[in-house]
Design an enzyme around this catalytic site. Structure first.
Site, short mmCIF file in Angstrom:
data_model
loop_
_atom_site.label_atom_id
_atom_site.label_comp_id
_atom_site.label_asym_id
_atom_site.label_seq_id
_atom_site.Cartn_x
_atom_site.Cartn_y
_atom_site.Cartn_z
CG HIS A 112 -1.99 1.03 1.43
ND1 HIS A 112 -3.11 0.94 0.70
CD2 HIS A 112 -2.00 2.07 1.88
CE1 HIS A 112 -3.88 1.98 0.62
NE2 HIS A 112 -3.28 2.86 1.74
CG HIS A 158 -10.31 3.68 3.00
ND1 HIS A 158 -10.98 3.87 4.17
CD2 HIS A 158 -9.13 3.66 3.17
CE1 HIS A 158 -9.92 4.13 4.98
NE2 HIS A 158 -8.95 3.91 4.39
#
Lengths: 227, 737
Positions: free
Chosen positions: B49, B95
């Site tokens: 990430h 998200h």
């Protein structure tokens, strides 16, 4: 006309209403919630839309106890004008300046859409530029706009003619289908006993421009300027 | 409580998501056995990430330049010049993982994070957008996820006070175990008032601002870098909780503070919180950073250095301040009721030093934490091309008008009003085009300029042919901006894919990027910011490749724009672009015929540009009274949407010979628009199209009667189409669990 727009932490339509007031010709001052007085010569105190204190307690409950609200109460008691929109309406109910309470929308969801209102009377400082019974096209944007009052209070509000606006259809017909949030008697806005305080859930301040939906909201601000 | 830090074992290293090779590399970098806190820090910096270790190699070649680009990828958000001394700051971010576990909070913090990225740069957010993908409607979790995510997106944006003006919502069984929540924010700043993350000056105070640090979100970024399994619900404690009220205060306090000139550098605490933000500020500025964790405002007692460094508590910022202005800065934050604490200072050591309770908990080379992050050239397979489907081999099981009615009530094509009415799209009073059009239009200040905004991607095309799908995603974004009269300027991309360690998934990633790249170059539409979300897999099944594109265009004068609703009866309806009747991967093929197959429609970028420039010209010359781009569902669906939006009907000529009628009406050929013009203008518009080499076909005319009529095929009332179009989503959401 000197207007004071009060900023609580979490107010977010303060700019929108200030713009509508300026467009109508008012001079606007922004007042911080922690101040204990309004600027000298304030004609109109405005409690704008938003989520004061995050609406983490009951909507408006904390803002109703902010230092500036004592000044707003004195301003109202002196017969001067107070306008509360959306969260501002909730704050007025919580601070005892208006009757009733705003509960969660009957459908449980936040609703943002265009909505017609019927103008109930045009002999107040807020509505003289509208016709009585006129259907005006404004916006709503709230999760807790379901106006509720006990039977006696409701009868009194109705008996005194203190309903300012009702949710209606395009033709001005007040029907259950036109009620977006379950409000009793389709009530969208109410006046104080002396008609100098108005609280309403819809947003006339977002309908002041032909390019952005229309101008039906202007009448309210122009009425105030004519006051 | 001063618990002894755990000893580092191979098991503990693996729990931190590091491979043995990665750990060895880190140990060499440190030159000794790392501490537990250091292990936490590197796990935060080197996960997928934050480090983009699987994707970085392929992102390098993307087109990011244009004369109007002020800031490309690598900062909190991208920035473009929109003239008049103003800049548009925007980015999209996913998200996905948190939203699947805890839909409301996952979505709120997604919106909060991206808004923070934008105002960190000194811009006031003026619009939010999103792109949502859910599993099949019949999947038992889908309804719950839709309700939670939509309420969360609205809950944050509505309270923060930014209009949510556009987005897309789609359903497919491949998202059953891994939904997508991509949020985009757009802000406006003065071009000479932009703030960056790079720290400057030795010995300057590093200040912590905003909400307090708690134990929420620890290892959130690590979670977002792994596949889900059947126990993914156990990861709920790694999801953060959003507080839009705190963020609204943070916005106002930050913008007020920036006005004073006290801010040297600013970085929001997003993924991997304090760790990432402090390292980034130091590394970008070529400086070292020393933090004293005793000064960090904490929500809970007894937090360890490890926990503070990895917390992903929301609504926090880190700034480097001009020491002479520190008192002034603190007064502004106190006024807004926010925490303000000096938690460290810049140094010239190029080291990242973390102290807590008198002990050095970490002492690492700062630049290497970022620069020396692992970089993988993962093996990838060239995707297998799908055969082109000959429309003549696809029989029409029902009449075209019945197919239209059914299509308008399918999950992907049904009206999404139920969703966007839960988003405040009117606040700030500048939403010239609300949700439901091809692109939103948001006026800038008092005008006349505005922004045209949209998010787009067609995942089934990307799955069938990643290169064509990547091209199409960018082309459709460009087309939607064009269809409202905007000049497309730049995009942000949110690349959602499965497990990159699988060569087929990596092949989808590489292919989509190639297509995106080609389209950006051909359409002068650079990428200025973006986000990569990999490991979108549950129990080995990956999502459809979904490279969401968020586009920004400029409308020079918002009073001159187009909407899709018909304006008056009796106008000519024209089709711009060539129609071969491409049914492969069409919604018609899937929903009416029951087949998901074939190559997706090809995208000829030169044709795309030519046709789009022509249509934009018609809008700016005020010849076009209504415009709609053609996408999912094809021509007849587009015409129906234009009719439904206006209540004005249409009478259409029969489909031309040579193309099966159902392929003509429902094929998804690209680079097409439906345009209405006054009858008196038809000759001039036709001549202009000929001169530009743009295929133009007269389809029929708008009509008094509120019905859609096709010569030789019958007629259907708009009331019926409207009811079908509006009913599906509210009906679905009101069904009992």
């Amino acid at each position: 006309m000197k207007a004071a727009v009060i900023i609580f932490p979490g107010s977010n339509r303060d700019g929108d209403v200030a713009q509508a007031l300026v467009q109508a010709g008012a001079s606007v001052t922004k007042v911080w919630h922690a101040d204990s007085s309004l600027p000298a010569g304030t004609d109109l105190a405005v409690l704008p839309g938003g989520f004061s204190y995050g609406d983490y307690l009951r909507c408006g409950a904390i803002a109703a106890r902010a230092p500036v609200m004592d000044a707003v109460r004195s301003h109202a008691a002196a017969g001067r004008l107070v306008l509360g929109i959306c969260n501002g309406f909730q704050i007025l109910c919580e601070s005892g300046l208006l009757p009733g309470v705003l509960m969660r929308n009957a459908g449980l969801n936040f609703i943002c859409r265009r909505q017609f209102l019927r103008v109930e009377r045009n002999d107040t400082a807020f509505t003289r530029r509208y016709a009585q019974g006129q259907a005006i096209d404004v916006a709503i944007a709230h999760g807790e706009g379901n106006f509720v009052a006990d039977e006696r209070t409701l009868a009194q509000i109705e008996g005194d003619g203190r309903v300012a606006f009702r949710y209606a259809d395009r033709a001005g017909a007040v029907t259950p289908q036109a009620n977006p949030n379950g409000s009793l008697n389709n009530i969208a806005g109410v006046y104080s006993e002396k008609f100098n305080v108005l609280g309403l859930m819809p947003h006339p301040e977002n309908l002041i421009d032909d390019l952005v939906g229309g101008t039906d909201g202007r009448g309210l601000f122009e009425s105030l300027l004519a006051a | 409580m001063t618990a002894k830090e755990p000893t580092i074992t191979p098991g503990l290293v693996a729990e931190h998501g590091l491979t043995p090779d990665e750990y060895t590399r880190f140990k060499e970098l440190v030159g000794r056995e790392p501490t537990f806190t250091e292990l936490g820090i590197v796990s935060a910096m080197w996960n997928e990430h934050c480090s983009y270790k699987s994707s970085r190699l392929h992102l390098r070649g993307l087109p990011t330049q244009a004369p109007w680009v002020i800031q490309g990828p690598g900062e909190n958000a991208g920035i473009i010049d929109i003239g008049d001394g103003l800049a548009c700051v925007f980015k999209m971010e996913s998200h996905n993982h948190p939203s699947f576990i805890e839909p409301y909070q996952g979505a709120t913090t997604g919106v909060g994070g991206i808004l923070r990225d934008v105002f960190t740069m000194g811009a006031r957010p003026v619009a939010a957008l999103n792109s949502l993908r859910f599993g099949a409607p019949e999947h038992p979790r889908t309804r719950h996820l839709v309700a939670g995510v939509v309420a969360g997106v609205g809950g944050y944006g509505n309270s923060f006070g930014v209009p949510t003006v556009a987005g897309s919502v789609g359903f497919h069984t491949r998202y059953d175990g891994n939904i997508l929540v991509n949020a985009m924010a757009v802000g406006i700043a003065r071009a000479d008032g932009i703030f960056y993350a790079a720290a400057a000056g030795v010995g300057n105070p590093i200040v912590y601002l905003g909400s307090k640090t708690g134990r929420d979100g620890i290892h959130g970024a690590t979670m977002a870098s792994a596949e889900f399994d059947e126990n993914s619900g156990e990861k709920r404690p790694t999801v953060q909780v959003g507080d839009p009220f705190a963020e609204k205060l943070l916005l106002e306090a930050c913008l007020e503070l920036m006005q004073t000139g006290a801010v040297i550098a600013i970085q929001d605490m997003g993924a991997a919180g304090l760790t990432c933000s402090a390292v980034e500020m130091g590394a970008k500025g070529g400086l070292g950073v020393e933090l004293d964790l005793d000064a960090v405002p904490c929500r809970e007692e007894g937090m360890t250095a490890y926990e503070m460094m990895l917390s992903e508590s929301q609504e926090r910022m880190l700034m480097v301040l001009d020491p002479a202005r520190q008192a002034e800065a603190e007064a502004i934050f106190r006024k807004w009721g926010l925490d303000f604490a000096v938690v460290g200072h810049t140094t010239d050591t190029q080291r990242f030093v973390v102290r807590h309770k008198g002990e050095v908990k970490a002492d690492l080379p700062i630049r290497e934490l970022g620069d020396e992050a692992p970089l993988y050239d993962r093996p990838w397979n060239e995707p297998v091309p799908q055969p082109v489907l000959d429309p003549a081999t696809v029989a029409a099981p029902v009449s075209d008008l019945e197919a239209l009615e059914r299509l308008l009530g399918t999950p992907d094509l049904a009206s999404k009003r139920w969703v966007w009415e839960q988003y405040d799209h009117l606040i700030l009073g500048n939403t010239v085009q609300i949700p439901g059009g091809d692109a939103a239009i948001v006026r800038i200040g008092e005008g006349p300029k505005g922004l045209a905004l949209t998010t787009d991607v067609t995942p089934r095309y990307c799955e069938a042919d990643p290169v064509a799908g990547g091209r199409q995603a960018v082309a459709e974004t460009w087309r939607n901006i064009t269809a409202v009269g905007g000049k497309p300027l730049a995009i942000t991309d949110n690349l959602n894919f499965g497990n990159p360690e699988k060569p087929d998934v990596m092949g989808q990633f590489v292919g989509c990027l190639r297509g995106i790249s080609e389209a950006c170059v051909a359409l002068d539409f650079p990428i200025v910011s973006g986000n990569v979300s990999l490991y979108n897999e549950t129990q080995g099944r990956s999502i459809l490749p979904t490279p969401t594109i968020g586009g920004v265009g400029l409308v020079a004068d918002v009073s001159v724009h187009a909407t899709l609703a018909f304006k008056r009866p009796g106008e000519a309806i024209l089709l711009v672009g060539e129609t071969a009747g491409w049914l492969g991967q069409s919604v018609y093929l899937r929903e009416i015929v029951g087949r998901e197959e074939g190559a997706p429609p090809p995208v000829d970028l030169a044709v795309e540009r030519r046709n789009g420039d022509f249509v934009r010209g018609l809008i700016l010359d005020k010849h076009a009274s209504a415009v709609h781009d053609l996408s999912d569902g094809g021509l007849l669906v587009a015409v129906a949407e234009m009719a439904i939006a206006s209540g004005i009907g249409a009478t259409l000529d029969a489909a031309p010979a040579g193309v099966p009628a159902h392929a003509f009406w429902f094929g998804e050929d690209q680079a097409r628009y439906v345009v209405t013009v006054a009858q008196a203008d038809v000759a001039a518009v036709t001549a202009a199209a000929q001169a530009a080499g743009v295929p133009l076909r007269r389809l029929g005319a708008t009509a008094d009667e509120a019905a859609l009529q096709i010569a030789g095929e019958g007629s259907i009332s708009l009331g019926r189409l409207h009811a079908r179009h509006e009913a599906w989503l509210p009906d679905y959401m009101s069904k009992p669990e």
